[in-house]
Scaffold this motif. Structure first.
Motif, PDB file in Angstrom:
ATOM      1  N   MET A  49       0.768  -0.897   0.262  1.00 17.64           N
ATOM      2  CA  MET A  49       0.268  -0.430  -0.501  1.00 17.64           C
ATOM      3  C   MET A  49       0.717   1.644   0.017  1.00 17.64           C
ATOM      4  N   LEU A  50       0.666   2.361  -0.825  1.00 22.04           N
ATOM      5  CA  LEU A  50       1.714   3.342  -0.603  1.00 22.04           C
ATOM      6  C   LEU A  50       0.447   4.417  -0.549  1.00 22.04           C
ATOM      7  N   HIS A  51       1.269   5.054   0.810  1.00 26.88           N
ATOM      8  CA  HIS A  51       0.241   5.908   0.780  1.00 26.88           C
ATOM      9  C   HIS A  51       1.128   7.824   0.595  1.00 26.88           C
ATOM     10  N   ILE A  52       0.736   8.406   0.781  1.00 27.82           N
ATOM     11  CA  ILE A  52       0.974  10.227   0.578  1.00 27.82           C
ATOM     12  C   ILE A  52       0.528  10.956   0.873  1.00 27.82           C
ATOM     13  N   HIS A  53       0.517  11.760   1.970  1.00 24.69           N
ATOM     14  CA  HIS A  53       0.228  12.719   3.230  1.00 24.69           C
ATOM     15  C   HIS A  53       0.255  13.911   2.377  1.00 24.69           C
ATOM     16  N   VAL A  54      -0.473  14.833   2.651  1.00 22.01           N
ATOM     17  CA  VAL A  54       0.493  16.327   2.176  1.00 22.01           C
ATOM     18  C   VAL A  54      -0.527  16.788   3.014  1.00 22.01           C
ATOM     19  N   LEU A  55       0.512  17.590   3.885  1.00 27.57           N
ATOM     20  CA  LEU A  55       0.338  17.941   5.419  1.00 27.57           C
ATOM     21  C   LEU A  55      -0.414  19.507   5.160  1.00 27.57           C
ATOM     22  N   ILE A 102       5.241  16.586   2.774  1.00 28.09           N
ATOM     23  CA  ILE A 102       4.538  14.942   2.564  1.00 28.09           C
ATOM     24  C   ILE A 102       5.233  14.380   2.669  1.00 28.09           C
ATOM     25  N   VAL A 103       4.870  13.275   3.272  1.00 27.52           N
ATOM     26  CA  VAL A 103       5.145  12.394   3.938  1.00 27.52           C
ATOM     27  C   VAL A 103       4.663  10.995   3.229  1.00 27.52           C
ATOM     28  N   ILE A 104       5.328  10.085   2.510  1.00 28.08           N
ATOM     29  CA  ILE A 104       4.750   9.463   2.031  1.00 28.08           C
ATOM     30  C   ILE A 104       5.367   7.608   2.642  1.00 28.08           C
ATOM     31  N   GLN A 105       4.286   7.077   2.835  1.00 27.05           N
ATOM     32  CA  GLN A 105       4.726   6.074   3.848  1.00 27.05           C
ATOM     33  C   GLN A 105       4.265   3.987   2.650  1.00 27.05           C
ATOM     34  N   TYR A 106       4.943   3.386   2.985  1.00 27.58           N
ATOM     35  CA  TYR A 106       4.491   2.624   2.092  1.00 27.58           C
ATOM     36  C   TYR A 106       5.022   0.899   2.177  1.00 27.58           C
ATOM     37  N   ASP A 107       3.825   0.330   2.314  1.00 28.22           N
ATOM     38  CA  ASP A 107       4.237  -0.912   3.194  1.00 28.22           C
ATOM     39  C   ASP A 107       4.520  -1.381   1.825  1.00 28.22           C
ATOM     40  N   GLY A 108       5.565  -2.073   1.593  1.00 31.71           N
ATOM     41  CA  GLY A 108       6.077  -2.827   0.945  1.00 31.71           C
ATOM     42  C   GLY A 108       6.695  -4.592   0.790  1.00 31.71           C
TER      43      GLY A 108
END
Lengths: 165, 366
Positions: B1-7, B15-21
């Motif tokens: 899953m790829l999350h892109i958090h634009v704060l 921007i924080v990017i979170q990747y469940d790889g």
């Protein structure tokens, strides 16, 4: 007549309007009238004209006075700074952002055309902003001002940081 | 899953990017801005997400609305940051960083207030911390028009750098050599801005930094030669939605021929985004998600005419300042915005405040 009143706000000429109960035949006077006016006291150096309002037949006295804010002091205007300190916070092709300091922790950011900026502009430049009305137009004047003194301790710390690069 | 958090960092980007790889959950940060209340929104978010290390940190360009608070992230994670990506600085050229920092030091000495001085000090500190914690070997200056980067743990996500174009590097280095103070000017910096696209499960997300229209159109020319094109279906608009950098041509280039497009706008709602940009999005049926409420979407315009009385500023000057003011009371619209693409390629967007937006047609039922 309302137009005259707005001229006061826009052009910097102070036009004061007062209602007179003078005879309708009177068309002009250079003397001070003893008739009470809305704005009193009226200073001595004013030039007055009187004009008849066509519909009502009442007479208005319109006084013109150059830059008279300081002289008359109505309640809404207090004697205050005509210049504010600001800092250049953004330089773009056609515009410049200034952070205007209003108090210790209060500021307003304004955007003005690049053409008004000092020639040697740089990001962080200390400037003062004031309005010049000498030509009859209100024109912002932006001048470079002296930078506040640098804390030598801070500067040494900066040097130590740069040495680590 | 790829999350892109634009704060929501008001006028700025974070921007924080979170990747469940395959190798677990990894994190990346692109830019940071601090506000009066939140010294570093990205760090708060990372702590909330439970990040113990970072795959990468990227600084798109050296404007303070993109680097404020970054020193806190660097100090918090220290050596636990694998890569640092920056605009071109020539860090591997001996003495270049020092020369660059010396220019900022001279600006510091002449700067008009403590706010600017604090920002300059933080910027120099960031350069030092990156060098010491992450190291020059892990400090990359990627460039467009389309080059892939490989931050650790992001296998499965294709990350490309679209901007800046290589030709901008030389003139910038010359400016550093000359000691030109314009290296700190925003016009110069925006021209250097990094921009990324992330491709994952059939989606293309473009994080456009503060890339200028000129840069984007030059980038278009370059990639067209290689028979490539962009097809962003989610774009964090360039330069906070500024009118001049979000022209019709730029938007057409960024979105390609995609349908169901989304624009993420990180701005304070007062100075940015531009009305014209919102109108262009409207015309192209692109759904905007703005961190803060645009003044063009509301009648909110708090002008404090009591300034004259409170601050002892002449009323005429006070009126002039407010008539040219780009400040105002900021009201969040969506707040923090999170884009999620799950393992099946399903895309969803959630926001902190979930306000319905007429520009997205969410009030059409009325």
């Amino acid at each position: 007549m309302n137009g005259c009143h707005y001229t006061e706000v826009e052009s910097g000429l102070k036009n004061r309007i007062s209602f007179l109960s003078a005879p309708s035949s009177e068309t002009s006077s250079t003397s001070m009238s003893s008739t009470p006016s809305f704005f009193s006291p009226v200073s001595e150096n004013v030039t007055e004209t009187k004009a008849r309002e066509e519909d009502s037949g009442r007479l208005f006295r319109i006084s013109f006075e150059e830059d008279s804010c300081e002289n008359i002091q109505p309640a809404a205007l207090d004697v205050s700074s005509k210049s504010v300190n600001a800092v250049v916070t953004g330089i773009y092709k056609e515009s410049v952002l200034y952070r205007v300091q209003l108090g210790d922790d209060e500021y307003v950011e304004i955007k003005l055309p690049r053409a008004l900026a000092p020639d040697n502009i740089f990001w962080g430049m200390p400037v003062s902003i004031e309005l010049d009305r000498s030509t009859g137009y209100v024109r912002p004047v932006i001048k470079e001002r002296q930078a506040p003194p640098v804390d030598t301790e801070e500067l040494s710390e900066l040097d130590r940081l740069i040495d680590r690069l | 899953m790829l999350h892109i958090h634009v704060l929501n960092v008001r006028h700025g980007d974070s921007i924080v990017i979170q990747y469940d790889g395959p190798s677990g959950t990894v994190y990346g940060v692109i830019d940071s801005n601090s506000t009066k209340d939140v010294p570093c929104a990205a760090l708060t978010k990372l702590e909330e997400l439970g990040a113990s290390s970072l795959s990468f940190v990227a600084l798109t360009h050296p404007d303070c609305d993109h680097y404020s608070g970054l020193s806190r992230i660097l100090k918090h994670f220290q050596q636990r940051i694998a890569k640092f990506y920056s605009f071109p600085l020539g860090v591997h050229t001996s003495g270049r960083l020092k020369e660059y920092a010396q220019i900022y030091k001279r600006v510091y000495e002449k700067a008009g207030d403590e706010f600017i001085r604090r920002k300059i000090k933080e910027f120099i500190e960031i350069l030092v911390l990156v060098k010491e914690y992450i190291g020059e070997d892990n400090w990359d200056e990627p460039r467009g028009p389309s080059s892939q980067i490989f931050p650790p743990g992001f296998a499965g996500v294709e990350i490309n750098v679209l901007l800046p174009l290589p030709r901008l590097k030389g003139p910038f280095f010359d400016m550093i050599k000359r000691g030109d103070w314009d290296v700190a000017a925003n016009e110069t910096n925006n021209g250097l801005s990094l921009a990324f696209n992330l491709r994952y499960k059939g989606h293309e997300i473009i994080l456009a930094g503060d890339g200028t229209a000129k840069s984007w159109l030059a980038q278009k020319q370059e990639i067209t030669r290689g028979l490539k094109s962009l097809r962003g279906n989610i774009v964090k608009l360039p330069h906070h939605g500024a009118e001049k950098d979000n022209t019709d041509n730029v938007l057409e280039h960024l979105y390609g021929k995609n349908d169901g497009n989304v624009a993420l706008i990180s701005a304070n709602g007062i100075s940015h985004p531009a009305q014209k940009t919102l109108q262009r999005l409207d015309k192209k049926r692109i759904s905007p998600y703005c961190t803060n409420l645009s003044k063009y979407c509301s009648n909110i315009r708090h002008i404090d005419f009591s300034m004259a009385k409170k601050r002892g500023i002449h009323p005429r000057l006070s009126r002039f300042l407010y008539s040219n003011s780009i400040d105002g009371k900021i009201h969040p619209c969506q707040g923090d915005i999170s884009v999620l693409i799950d393992d099946r390629g399903e895309l969803s967007i959630t926001s902190q405040y979930e306000n319905a937006c007429p520009r997205r047609g969410e009030l059409n039922f009325l």
